[in-house]
Design a protein around this motif. Sequence first.
Motif, PDB file in Angstrom:
ATOM      1  N   TYR A 101      12.340  46.882  -2.285  1.00 24.90           N
ATOM      2  CA  TYR A 101      12.148  47.345  -0.910  1.00 24.90           C
ATOM      3  C   TYR A 101      12.594  48.784  -0.710  1.00 24.90           C
ATOM      4  N   ALA A 102      13.357  49.327  -1.647  1.00 29.01           N
ATOM      5  CA  ALA A 102      13.759  50.729  -1.564  1.00 29.01           C
ATOM      6  C   ALA A 102      12.554  51.661  -1.680  1.00 29.01           C
ATOM      7  N   LYS A 103      11.446  51.135  -2.172  1.00 23.58           N
ATOM      8  CA  LYS A 103      10.243  51.952  -2.377  1.00 23.58           C
ATOM      9  C   LYS A 103       9.300  51.927  -1.175  1.00 23.58           C
ATOM     10  N   LEU A 104       9.604  51.132  -0.143  1.00 20.76           N
ATOM     11  CA  LEU A 104       8.744  51.005   1.028  1.00 20.76           C
ATOM     12  C   LEU A 104       9.246  51.881   2.170  1.00 20.76           C
ATOM     13  N   ASN A 105       8.301  52.329   2.999  1.00 16.23           N
ATOM     14  CA  ASN A 105       8.705  53.097   4.170  1.00 16.23           C
ATOM     15  C   ASN A 105       9.009  52.152   5.333  1.00 16.23           C
ATOM     16  N   LYS A 106       9.473  52.713   6.433  1.00 17.58           N
ATOM     17  CA  LYS A 106       9.918  51.905   7.566  1.00 17.58           C
ATOM     18  C   LYS A 106       8.788  51.062   8.148  1.00 17.58           C
ATOM     19  N   ALA A 107       7.600  51.633   8.267  1.00 17.59           N
ATOM     20  CA  ALA A 107       6.459  50.901   8.824  1.00 17.59           C
ATOM     21  C   ALA A 107       6.072  49.722   7.939  1.00 17.59           C
ATOM     22  N   GLU A 108       6.108  49.926   6.625  1.00 13.06           N
ATOM     23  CA  GLU A 108       5.775  48.842   5.699  1.00 13.06           C
ATOM     24  C   GLU A 108       6.805  47.720   5.795  1.00 13.06           C
ATOM     25  N   ILE A 109       8.070  48.084   5.912  1.00 11.99           N
ATOM     26  CA  ILE A 109       9.114  47.068   6.026  1.00 11.99           C
ATOM     27  C   ILE A 109       8.959  46.276   7.322  1.00 11.99           C
ATOM     28  N   GLU A 110       8.597  46.937   8.412  1.00 13.64           N
ATOM     29  CA  GLU A 110       8.373  46.235   9.676  1.00 13.64           C
ATOM     30  C   GLU A 110       7.226  45.237   9.537  1.00 13.64           C
ATOM     31  N   ALA A 111       6.167  45.637   8.844  1.00 11.86           N
ATOM     32  CA  ALA A 111       5.035  44.732   8.624  1.00 11.86           C
ATOM     33  C   ALA A 111       5.464  43.524   7.801  1.00 11.86           C
ATOM     34  N   HIS A 112       6.328  43.742   6.828  1.00 16.41           N
ATOM     35  CA  HIS A 112       6.823  42.637   6.013  1.00 16.41           C
ATOM     36  C   HIS A 112       7.699  41.697   6.833  1.00 16.41           C
ATOM     37  N   LYS A 113       8.520  42.255   7.699  1.00 13.31           N
ATOM     38  CA  LYS A 113       9.346  41.415   8.566  1.00 13.31           C
ATOM     39  C   LYS A 113       8.475  40.530   9.454  1.00 13.31           C
ATOM     40  N   ASN A 114       7.375  41.084   9.925  1.00 13.21           N
ATOM     41  CA  ASN A 114       6.435  40.284  10.727  1.00 13.21           C
ATOM     42  C   ASN A 114       5.809  39.180   9.886  1.00 13.21           C
ATOM     43  N   PHE A 115       5.514  39.495   8.624  1.00 16.70           N
ATOM     44  CA  PHE A 115       4.956  38.475   7.728  1.00 16.70           C
ATOM     45  C   PHE A 115       5.957  37.332   7.543  1.00 16.70           C
ATOM     46  N   PHE A 116       7.200  37.668   7.249  1.00 16.21           N
ATOM     47  CA  PHE A 116       8.216  36.634   7.059  1.00 16.21           C
ATOM     48  C   PHE A 116       8.389  35.796   8.324  1.00 16.21           C
ATOM     49  N   SER A 117       8.326  36.434   9.480  1.00 20.37           N
ATOM     50  CA  SER A 117       8.468  35.697  10.737  1.00 20.37           C
ATOM     51  C   SER A 117       7.331  34.706  10.953  1.00 20.37           C
ATOM     52  N   SER A 118       6.164  35.022  10.401  1.00 23.49           N
ATOM     53  CA  SER A 118       4.976  34.196  10.636  1.00 23.49           C
ATOM     54  C   SER A 118       4.860  33.006   9.689  1.00 23.49           C
ATOM     55  N   LEU A 119       5.741  32.903   8.706  1.00 23.29           N
ATOM     56  CA  LEU A 119       5.637  31.821   7.732  1.00 23.29           C
ATOM     57  C   LEU A 119       5.806  30.457   8.401  1.00 23.29           C
ATOM     58  N   GLU A 120       5.107  29.463   7.847  1.00 24.82           N
ATOM     59  CA  GLU A 120       5.189  28.092   8.356  1.00 24.82           C
ATOM     60  C   GLU A 120       6.298  27.339   7.628  1.00 24.82           C
ATOM     61  N   ASN A 121       7.042  26.520   8.345  1.00 27.58           N
ATOM     62  CA  ASN A 121       8.070  25.702   7.696  1.00 27.58           C
ATOM     63  C   ASN A 121       7.461  24.563   6.889  1.00 27.58           C
ATOM     64  N   TYR A 122       6.285  24.106   7.286  1.00 26.87           N
ATOM     65  CA  TYR A 122       5.556  23.078   6.541  1.00 26.87           C
ATOM     66  C   TYR A 122       4.139  23.038   7.086  1.00 26.87           C
ATOM     67  N   TYR A 123       3.260  22.360   6.350  1.00 27.58           N
ATOM     68  CA  TYR A 123       1.864  22.220   6.778  1.00 27.58           C
ATOM     69  C   TYR A 123       1.416  20.800   6.454  1.00 27.58           C
ATOM     70  N   ILE A 124       0.789  20.148   7.412  1.00 28.42           N
ATOM     71  CA  ILE A 124       0.231  18.808   7.224  1.00 28.42           C
ATOM     72  C   ILE A 124      -1.279  18.913   7.405  1.00 28.42           C
ATOM     73  N   ASP A 125      -2.037  18.511   6.397  1.00 26.98           N
ATOM     74  CA  ASP A 125      -3.487  18.663   6.483  1.00 26.98           C
ATOM     75  C   ASP A 125      -4.142  17.443   7.126  1.00 26.98           C
ATOM     76  N   GLN A 126      -5.464  17.473   7.201  1.00 27.60           N
ATOM     77  CA  GLN A 126      -6.219  16.419   7.880  1.00 27.60           C
ATOM     78  C   GLN A 126      -6.173  15.098   7.129  1.00 27.60           C
ATOM     79  N   ASN A 127      -5.734  15.124   5.878  1.00 28.77           N
ATOM     80  CA  ASN A 127      -5.627  13.906   5.071  1.00 28.77           C
ATOM     81  C   ASN A 127      -4.189  13.374   5.014  1.00 28.77           C
ATOM     82  N   ASN A 128      -3.347  13.890   5.869  1.00 33.20           N
ATOM     83  CA  ASN A 128      -1.935  13.499   5.924  1.00 33.20           C
ATOM     84  C   ASN A 128      -1.199  13.836   4.633  1.00 33.20           C
TER      85      ASN A 128
END
Length: 241
Positions: free
Chosen positions: A96-123
Amino acid sequence: MRRFAIGDIHGGLKALQQVLDRAKVTPQDQLIFLGDYVDGWSDSANVITFLMDLAQTHNCIFIRGNHDDLVHHWLKTDEQNENWLQHGGQSSKDSYAKLNKAEIEAHKNFFSSLENYYIDQNNNLFVHAGFANMHGPQNEYEPYMVYWDRTLWEMALALDKSLNPDDLFYPKRLKLFHEIFIGHTPVTRINKTQPVNAANIWNVDTGAAFKGPLTMLNVETKEIIQSDPVHQLYPNESGRN
């Protein structure tokens, strides 16, 4: 449409690119990533950038892993847990030392968007680690359980194979879902390098953080597609060894 569960990547971008190429993945396929994208090999930040780009063109579901949560916490607070640093965190910090501030903010948004689990239509349940609540991950009192729990997998491994789901002593947690796909606990601990099936659980963490390959498992057919052992793709690094 093919559907793939993809095991723990741990910064191994070269392995991820290799296995996606070997699977001949197309935008019509569904890719369900089981978490732990970071902490291990030197490409942790690059893995996140790659996944963000991949999601623009492909059908992706991203599950939260414990290492993803640790890196996200560090990015938000700058707190440096020594235990985390010793178990792959230092490689993520360096990347992460190689990323700029904007890139790090985008990554933080990605981490925030992660799902804790997923259940599909087949259970079928897709979760990084497991769950302890007898009524499923939806009812965990502490959300972090689903990306830290190992008891579900340990129980499945120790289960008396003569039991069937109708038996009184069959674990209730295993009866909640048709199949359960997890990562978190590398099967290299039981001397395996391919996904292991115990009861109705499929463990797809084949030790990419250490000396195993990265694995994609076809959810329906159980076809296995793997990279080279990841340490061979990063010959000058130690990963989490």
